[in-house]
Design an enzyme around this catalytic site. Structure first.
Site, short mmCIF file in Angstrom:
data_model
loop_
_atom_site.label_atom_id
_atom_site.label_comp_id
_atom_site.label_asym_id
_atom_site.label_seq_id
_atom_site.Cartn_x
_atom_site.Cartn_y
_atom_site.Cartn_z
N LYS A 1 -3.09 -2.12 -7.79
CA LYS A 1 -3.38 -2.43 -9.18
C LYS A 1 -2.94 -3.83 -9.54
O LYS A 1 -1.89 -4.29 -9.09
CB LYS A 1 -2.62 -1.42 -10.06
CG LYS A 1 -3.04 -1.37 -11.48
CD LYS A 1 -4.29 -0.57 -11.69
CE LYS A 1 -4.84 -0.74 -13.07
NZ LYS A 1 -5.59 -1.99 -13.25
N HIS B 1 0.82 -1.22 0.00
CA HIS B 1 0.00 0.00 0.00
C HIS B 1 0.85 1.26 0.00
O HIS B 1 0.38 2.32 0.42
CB HIS B 1 -0.91 0.02 1.23
CG HIS B 1 -1.95 -1.06 1.22
ND1 HIS B 1 -1.67 -2.37 1.50
CD2 HIS B 1 -3.28 -1.00 0.96
CE1 HIS B 1 -2.79 -3.09 1.41
NE2 HIS B 1 -3.78 -2.29 1.08
N HIS B 2 2.11 1.17 -0.45
CA HIS B 2 2.96 2.37 -0.41
C HIS B 2 2.47 3.43 -1.40
O HIS B 2 2.81 4.59 -1.29
CB HIS B 2 4.42 2.02 -0.68
CG HIS B 2 4.68 1.58 -2.08
ND1 HIS B 2 4.20 0.38 -2.57
CD2 HIS B 2 5.32 2.17 -3.11
CE1 HIS B 2 4.55 0.28 -3.84
NE2 HIS B 2 5.23 1.34 -4.19
N ARG B 3 1.67 3.00 -2.38
CA ARG B 3 1.01 3.91 -3.32
C ARG B 3 -0.42 3.41 -3.49
O ARG B 3 -0.65 2.20 -3.45
CB ARG B 3 1.68 3.84 -4.70
CG ARG B 3 3.07 4.39 -4.73
CD ARG B 3 3.03 5.81 -5.31
NE ARG B 3 4.36 6.25 -5.63
CZ ARG B 3 5.12 6.94 -4.78
NH1 ARG B 3 4.71 7.22 -3.58
NH2 ARG B 3 6.33 7.34 -5.16
N SER C 1 -2.71 0.80 -18.42
CA SER C 1 -3.81 0.81 -17.45
C SER C 1 -3.79 2.12 -16.65
O SER C 1 -4.82 2.71 -16.35
CB SER C 1 -3.68 -0.35 -16.46
OG SER C 1 -4.24 -1.52 -16.99
N LYS D 1 6.73 -4.39 -10.58
CA LYS D 1 6.50 -3.92 -11.94
C LYS D 1 6.15 -2.43 -11.95
O LYS D 1 6.73 -1.64 -12.69
CB LYS D 1 5.27 -4.66 -12.47
CG LYS D 1 5.43 -5.34 -13.77
CD LYS D 1 4.10 -5.94 -14.19
CE LYS D 1 4.01 -7.40 -13.82
NZ LYS D 1 2.84 -8.05 -14.47
N LYS E 1 -3.39 -8.52 -6.94
CA LYS E 1 -3.77 -9.50 -7.96
C LYS E 1 -4.98 -10.27 -7.46
O LYS E 1 -5.16 -10.41 -6.24
CB LYS E 1 -2.62 -10.49 -8.18
CG LYS E 1 -2.75 -11.26 -9.47
CD LYS E 1 -2.18 -10.42 -10.59
CE LYS E 1 -2.13 -11.13 -11.91
NZ LYS E 1 -1.26 -10.39 -12.83
#
Ligand code: GLU
Length: 475
Positions: A75, A69-71, A367, A99, A111
């Site tokens: 996704k 959750h650092h950003r 994305s 990635k 994921k």
């Protein structure tokens, strides 16, 4: 004396990713506790839910793992496959974190997946399963434009993303940003031009970057430039097809073999990729494509070629077949196609491996563009298109006036080319892939590391560590 058997290889992707992380972590100056936090998977949600299939009820198991959750948002794709399990989803979520960091996409890694074989269900049943799974994700806040944003992966596509977006929208009436809750949607439902081919296109941008680098190619005795290079491909799905198609149509590569679950087709003179795609659409399979020889399904990995592109699932190049691999460059379009034992063997043989966490990041990069488009509610390029065209026309006219002659039509067309959403997406993707390659290659050079995977992990770990350090840790 009985011959001693080689111990079976550990094919657990979570253990593999963890070992790859540890190998790179030795090279970064980050406190141990912080490394442990970067490596750990923060949340995993497992859900079992019933769906009526025909006259019966079937219970499905699905997962969504949130690695970091650092950003935010987090996704990563949603996978439909009978092989899906919790460990696989956790490992793939970790790969998403790395990635995104490598290509500077400001998201954490996640994921999801459902353990099912899509071929066993019709469209209506798949829609019910997808909508029910989305409902489960909504109820636990594992989906949302600012929280967690799924995308297509193995076994899912635009259709599933549209169902997910519509379900999310139905549960959040009036939500302005609802359509940003998933990416990889159809163009007419909030998608973006270039997303469908983005992962394959990113693979090609990565390969082009490598084949320009004489300094890296020379020691492996590989000649620069993609023109005339032979390619063998495993997986003719969305990623594999687009990568092969672009290499075939734009780069002068010869795709000599394509493998799928039902066999490999081979033609040493090269396979016409657009025609093969039409054949697959018509017959449902790549088999029996005119002019090709049928080989078994693993043969695509073992054919002598310049570039081998595994574009299917993990654990394809293993201790079992590593000695039969005869490529110069292994371009990992799939996630986790090479096991550590196979990787070591291939590196010793001087094979150049372009790692998954870099090479297949084109999908999540575009994305990110789609998500940005959705929250800004405007198509890229819309505001400036006419102004740009007028300026280009003005420049051309002024140049012709000064020179006293007309530009040839081909030059005029190239200069007056209008820049729309597609061109902008491609340009952003190309720049992202090139820049990331240069960063990884520079790390490898500076740290004197020959394998690009370790260099790519170092790049990712350093960036995630920087984010955590800047943010601090909430008490
Ligand atoms: N499933 C793709 C991947 O593994 C795309 C993920 C995304 O776009 O969020 O990278």
């Amino acid at each position: 004396m009985a011959k001693r058997k080689t111990p079976a290889e550990d094919l657990n992707l979570n253990n593999i990713v963890s070992a790859q992380f540890d190998a790179a972590a030795q090279h970064v100056k980050v406190p141990k506790g912080l490394l442990a936090q970067i490596k750990a998977c923060n949340n995993v949600y497992q859900v079992r839910f019933p769906v009526k299939i025909g006259k019966n009820y079937e219970i499905f198991t699905g997962w969504r793992a949130e690695h970091s959750h650092h950003r935010k948002p987090l996704k990563g794709g949603i996978r439909y496959s009978s092989m899906v399990d919790q460990d696989e989803i956790m490992a793939l979520a970790a790969l998403m974190t790395y990635k995104c960091a490598i290509v500077n996409v400001p998201f954490g890694g996640s994921k999801g997946g459902i353990a099912l074989r899509p071929r066993n269900y019709n469209a209506e049943q798949l829609e019910n399963i997808t909508r029910r799974f989305t409902h489960e994700l909504i109820s636990k806040r594992f989906i949302g434009p600012g929280v967690n944003v799924p995308a297509p992966d193995y076994g899912t596509g635009e259709r599933e993303m549209a169902w997910m977006a519509d379900t999310y929208d139905a549960y959040n009436p009036g939500g302005m940003d609802n359509w940003a809750c998933v990416t990889g949607k159809p163009l007419t439902s909030g998608g973006i031009r270039g997303r469908r081919e983005a992962t394959g296109q990113g693979v090609v941008f990565g390969l082009r970057e490598l084949f320009r680098r004489k300094d890296i190619l020379k020691s492996r005795k590989i000649s620069p430039g993609l023109d005339g290079k032979t390619v063998s491909l495993q997986g003719f799905g969305n990623v594999g097809y687009h990568a092969a198609n672009i290499l075939h149509q734009e780069d002068g590569c010869k795709v000599i073999a394509v493998g799928e679950y039902d066999g490999t087709i081979y033609n040493p003179k090269g396979i016409d990729i657009p025609a093969l795609q039409k054949h697959k659409e018509k017959t449902g399979s790549i088999q029996k494509f005119p002019g090709t020889k049928k080989l078994d399904k693993g043969a695509c990995l073992e054919i002598a070629c310049d570039i081998l592109i595994p574009a299917a699932l993990e654990n394809q190049i293993t201790q079992q077949n590593m000695k039969k691999i005869k490529c110069k460059v292994l371009a990992e379009a799939a996630n986790g196609p090479t096991t550590p034992a196979a990787e070591k063997h291939l590196l010793d043989k001087n094979v150049l491996i372009i790692p998954d966490i870099y090479l297949n990041s084109g999908g999540v990069t575009v994305s990110y563009f789609e998500w940005t488009k959705n929250i800004s509610h405007m198509r890229f390029g819309l505001m400036g298109k006419r102004i740009g065209q007028a300026q280009q026309e003005g420049m051309i006219n002024a140049t012709e006036k000064l020179a006293g002659k007309m530009l040839p039509d081909s030059d005029r067309a190239a200069l007056a080319r209008s820049v729309g959403e597609r061109e902008l997406v491609l340009s952003g993707l190309e720049d992202t892939m090139s820049e990331a390659f240069r960063e990884i290659a520079e790390i490898a050079r500076r740290k004197k590391i020959r394998d690009l995977r370790t260099a790519a992990y170092i790049c990712a770990i350093s960036k995630v560590a920087r984010s955590y350090t800047e943010l601090g840790v909430f008490p």
